[in-house]
Motif scaffolding. Sequence first.
Motif, PDB file in Angstrom:
ATOM      1  N   ALA A  26       0.504  -1.571   0.199  1.00 10.64           N
ATOM      2  CA  ALA A  26       0.139   0.048   0.003  1.00 10.64           C
ATOM      3  C   ALA A  26       0.974   1.465   0.237  1.00 10.64           C
ATOM      4  O   ALA A  26       0.694   1.653  -0.633  1.00 10.64           O
ATOM      5  N   ALA A  27       2.074   1.276   0.658  1.00 12.64           N
ATOM      6  CA  ALA A  27       2.577   2.696   0.366  1.00 12.64           C
ATOM      7  C   ALA A  27       3.881   2.064  -0.036  1.00 12.64           C
ATOM      8  O   ALA A  27       3.828   3.815  -0.902  1.00 12.64           O
ATOM      9  N   ALA A  28       3.806   1.470  -1.098  1.00 14.01           N
ATOM     10  CA  ALA A  28       4.499   1.305  -2.026  1.00 14.01           C
ATOM     11  C   ALA A  28       3.686   2.362  -3.590  1.00 14.01           C
ATOM     12  O   ALA A  28       4.000   2.713  -4.252  1.00 14.01           O
ATOM     13  N   LYS A  29       2.819   1.824  -3.544  1.00 14.51           N
ATOM     14  CA  LYS A  29       0.984   2.510  -4.280  1.00 14.51           C
ATOM     15  C   LYS A  29       0.828   3.310  -4.064  1.00 14.51           C
ATOM     16  O   LYS A  29       1.152   4.632  -5.318  1.00 14.51           O
ATOM     17  N   ALA A  30       0.657   4.706  -3.074  1.00 15.50           N
ATOM     18  CA  ALA A  30       0.442   5.252  -2.849  1.00 15.50           C
ATOM     19  C   ALA A  30       2.112   6.728  -3.204  1.00 15.50           C
ATOM     20  O   ALA A  30       2.140   7.612  -3.492  1.00 15.50           O
ATOM     21  N   SER A  31       3.648   5.930  -3.182  1.00 14.45           N
ATOM     22  CA  SER A  31       4.602   6.982  -2.979  1.00 14.45           C
ATOM     23  C   SER A  31       4.886   6.765  -4.412  1.00 14.45           C
ATOM     24  O   SER A  31       5.765   7.354  -5.191  1.00 14.45           O
ATOM     25  N   ALA A  32       3.752   5.807  -5.591  1.00 10.71           N
ATOM     26  CA  ALA A  32       4.139   5.639  -6.705  1.00 10.71           C
ATOM     27  C   ALA A  32       4.683   7.219  -7.893  1.00 10.71           C
ATOM     28  O   ALA A  32       3.330   7.564  -7.232  1.00 10.71           O
ATOM     29  N   PRO A  33       5.063   7.924  -8.542  1.00  8.30           N
ATOM     30  CA  PRO A  33       4.666   9.024  -9.553  1.00  8.30           C
ATOM     31  C   PRO A  33       3.258   8.643 -10.070  1.00  8.30           C
ATOM     32  O   PRO A  33       2.643   7.312 -10.700  1.00  8.30           O
ATOM     33  N   ILE A  34       3.047   9.698 -10.246  1.00 13.89           N
ATOM     34  CA  ILE A  34       1.364   9.752 -10.602  1.00 13.89           C
ATOM     35  C   ILE A  34       1.272  10.782 -12.038  1.00 13.89           C
ATOM     36  O   ILE A  34       2.435  12.125 -12.263  1.00 13.89           O
ATOM     37  N   HIS A  35       1.543  10.190 -13.028  1.00  9.49           N
ATOM     38  CA  HIS A  35       1.020  11.373 -14.094  1.00  9.49           C
ATOM     39  C   HIS A  35      -0.154  11.275 -14.667  1.00  9.49           C
ATOM     40  O   HIS A  35      -1.069  10.770 -14.708  1.00  9.49           O
ATOM     41  N   ILE A  36      -0.060  13.006 -15.023  1.00 12.50           N
ATOM     42  CA  ILE A  36      -1.298  13.493 -15.308  1.00 12.50           C
ATOM     43  C   ILE A  36      -0.871  14.652 -17.279  1.00 12.50           C
ATOM     44  O   ILE A  36       0.527  14.968 -17.160  1.00 12.50           O
ATOM     45  N   GLU A  37      -2.046  14.516 -17.572  1.00 15.64           N
ATOM     46  CA  GLU A  37      -2.041  14.827 -19.141  1.00 15.64           C
ATOM     47  C   GLU A  37      -3.307  15.652 -18.827  1.00 15.64           C
ATOM     48  O   GLU A  37      -4.275  15.502 -18.598  1.00 15.64           O
ATOM     49  N   ALA A  38      -3.021  17.238 -19.606  1.00 14.42           N
ATOM     50  CA  ALA A  38      -4.225  17.702 -20.253  1.00 14.42           C
ATOM     51  C   ALA A  38      -4.631  18.611 -20.937  1.00 14.42           C
ATOM     52  O   ALA A  38      -3.270  18.716 -21.489  1.00 14.42           O
ATOM     53  N   ASP A  39      -5.654  19.104 -21.284  1.00 19.45           N
ATOM     54  CA  ASP A  39      -4.853  20.363 -22.523  1.00 19.45           C
ATOM     55  C   ASP A  39      -4.769  21.489 -21.759  1.00 19.45           C
ATOM     56  O   ASP A  39      -3.848  21.855 -22.604  1.00 19.45           O
ATOM     57  N   ARG A  40      -4.465  21.888 -20.276  1.00 13.35           N
ATOM     58  CA  ARG A  40      -3.936  23.362 -20.273  1.00 13.35           C
ATOM     59  C   ARG A  40      -3.359  22.680 -18.444  1.00 13.35           C
ATOM     60  O   ARG A  40      -4.609  22.066 -17.760  1.00 13.35           O
ATOM     61  N   MET A  41      -2.538  23.651 -18.346  1.00 11.75           N
ATOM     62  CA  MET A  41      -2.462  23.599 -16.681  1.00 11.75           C
ATOM     63  C   MET A  41      -2.138  24.699 -16.035  1.00 11.75           C
ATOM     64  O   MET A  41      -1.540  25.477 -17.065  1.00 11.75           O
ATOM     65  N   ILE A  42      -2.154  25.159 -14.670  1.00 14.90           N
ATOM     66  CA  ILE A  42      -1.875  26.794 -14.833  1.00 14.90           C
ATOM     67  C   ILE A  42      -1.261  26.142 -13.067  1.00 14.90           C
ATOM     68  O   ILE A  42      -2.170  25.603 -12.372  1.00 14.90           O
TER      69      ILE A  42
END
Length: 177
Positions: A26-42
Amino acid sequence: MKKILTKIIPVIVLSGSLLLSGATLAAAKASAPIHIEADRMISQEQKNSIIFLGNVDARQGDLTIRSDEMTVYYTQDKKKDKKKGRGSASEVKKLVCKKNVEITQGDWLGTGNRMDYFAKDRKVILSGNAKAWQGPNMVSGKTITYYLDEKRSIVEQDKKKSGRVTAVIHPESDKKK
């Protein structure tokens, strides 16, 4: 008595190690990198948040989140990472997703108009036409709280509208073809 203890002790040790490996997983899953894609970022550094707009697609391990808008709230660690040459690190505290929210983990799918994800508890709260499916089975209510690591959910009714929790369960058939 000694024979019983010699049989029970290995079972206790194995059970304990399975629990620890589950916590480690569970700790390994929580610390895995988060990959985010979107049309725009602020980026809003003063507010320690980042807003992603349009066709947002976020993935962390076997967890996928899709929505029209996602705000990531983080804490800023001011310690300098000299090994990597970076000035500061950050940790995700919370995600708030709005409009057309869809979250999947394995065969579990949840939808709603809003989703709040609390990283510390690994807990998701879906609201606004909240529905969840596991295989062909479906539940709906005012809110659905889903605990990612426990794969456990709580569905609440809308007391103001006299709404009730709804479930559709498809019993498995014993018929063989």
